[in-house]
Design an enzyme around this catalytic site. Sequence first.
Site, PDB file in Angstrom:
ATOM      1  N   LYS A   1       0.867  -1.185   0.000  1.00  0.00           N
ATOM      2  CA  LYS A   1       0.000   0.000   0.000  1.00  0.00           C
ATOM      3  C   LYS A   1       0.898   1.227   0.000  1.00  0.00           C
ATOM      4  O   LYS A   1       2.046   1.162   0.432  1.00  0.00           O
ATOM      5  CB  LYS A   1      -0.868   0.018   1.263  1.00  0.00           C
TER       6      LYS A   1
ATOM      7  N   ASP B   1      -7.063   4.211  -4.364  1.00  0.00           N
ATOM      8  CA  ASP B   1      -7.720   4.032  -3.062  1.00  0.00           C
ATOM      9  C   ASP B   1      -8.350   5.401  -2.777  1.00  0.00           C
ATOM     10  O   ASP B   1      -8.608   6.171  -3.727  1.00  0.00           O
ATOM     11  CB  ASP B   1      -6.704   3.617  -1.980  1.00  0.00           C
TER      12      ASP B   1
ATOM     13  N   SER C   1      -8.136  -5.672 -10.583  1.00  0.00           N
ATOM     14  CA  SER C   1      -6.795  -5.166 -10.904  1.00  0.00           C
ATOM     15  C   SER C   1      -5.917  -6.320 -11.398  1.00  0.00           C
ATOM     16  O   SER C   1      -5.134  -6.158 -12.339  1.00  0.00           O
ATOM     17  CB  SER C   1      -6.142  -4.546  -9.669  1.00  0.00           C
TER      18      SER C   1
END
Length: 446
Positions: free
Chosen positions: A127, A167, A378
């Site tokens: 992330k 995100d 994805s």
Amino acid sequence: MKNQYLLGVLETVKRRNPAEPEFIQAVTEVLETLEPVIDARPDLVEANVVERIVEPERQIIFRVPWVDDNGKIQVNRGFRVQFNSAIGPYKGGLRLHPSVYLGIIKFLGFEQIFKNSLTTLPMGGAKGGSDFDPKGKSDNEIMRFCQSFMTELYRHIGHDIDVPAGDIGVGAREIGYMYGQYKKITGESGGILTGKGLTYGGSLVRTEATGYGLCYFTDEMLRANGKSFEGQTVVISGSGNVAIYALQKATELGAKVVAMSDSNGYVYDPNGMDFAAIKQLKEVERKRIKEYVATHPGSTYTEGCSGIWDIKCDIALPCATQNEIDKASAEKLAANGCYAVSEGANMPSTPEAIEVYFANNMLYGPAKAANAGGVATSGLEMSQNSMRYSWTFEEVDAKLRDIMKSIFAACDSAAKEYGMAGNYMAGANIAGFLKVAEAMKAQGCV
Ligand code: NDP
Ligand code: 2IT
């Protein structure tokens, strides 16, 4: 939790990451549910898999300088945490929000390991993001920020190394600017980011995927328990990418979504939230949700976002942010007859809220499983990029639906196997963990 090995690992995590409560929260939840697995698998203790899995493989923090519209240089902090690559290249989104700091990126990266494992596709966990606040910025400021962010990030990513995506605060516009900058620096095209525009390598359904996937997962969970979306009243928090397409799919599956929110407040529309209007307001005009009431007679706006959980509903789909449902909100949901909570956002329920769900025998679809449709699609975008080919909307949507079905089945059966039937949180953690743990053990001490 009684297992000495797990208690020791948790102590180490708390000692090493003292100022990161969200990360400690995410790790605690996973370790608690892994106890029966660890009790039964001394080989995983021998390989010290758990202590390795809670420590990121690499944490990158960097300066992001950019020039605002007044010609002034601004500085933000950028992050990429490459958490675990045991089952594939690092994969996970980028978040742009003023609340971002290392602890937020680490909790998200940690959860991404197990989520990506559940998708059945070969993707490791990562992330990234920045404390940059996109609100109120011009298009040009967003572009300059994204270009600067990528000017550092590019050296750490690649289609077989690490593939970021969106995100909170990162959608098609930001991915486009970042992709353009990556290509300009490296000269390379291809699957280095997902969520790309459809004209340059994006996949159909990626925009809709998290919201659709959430509803597919929830539909499986409801059906396994003799229920369905048909005729049910639903509340969805947030009004961003995940919330918008959850609204569309839940409505298509026969539910009535009566409320949605943003960080300022919520709208209640007893006639059912209007998908086309929300999409226009949020995706095109980028306005606040309170504008909705001007064109929708009978709807009301209330300031303050947490009040949305006071609205009577059958099914709650939190799709905004972490810890948005606390104990009091969960108790309110239960008291109003809500029987299912399924998470589009990452870690939207506090541990105390989750206790309330279980104490009231509510169905609980945990984020790692319920919102995995975004990253799964994805993964499908990466496959299509590698093949230099693209599937139709129907093909991708059918694959997404199959993946969400298999995720529910994996959570359901792992929960049953370890004596916790119906606890899909434990099932998701166990099923997600076991695949990564086997891969780590097989690859030795790395
Ligand atoms: P967006 O930026 O598109 O939308 C975020 C929404 O949540 C906005 O309505 C925003 O309101 C609201 N929100 C954000 N922060 C807060 C806060 N602190 N308090 C109250 N409301 C808040 O993001 P996404 O829809 O992409 O992401 C939503 C959630 O889903 C996040 O938890 C994300 O991690 C998760 N997720 C996203 C995936 C994806 O593919 N995009 C995949 C899987 C999970 P406002 O505009 O006022 O800030
Ligand atoms: O939390 C998530 O799974 C995402 N933000 C999507 C990540 C991705 O790589 O598509």
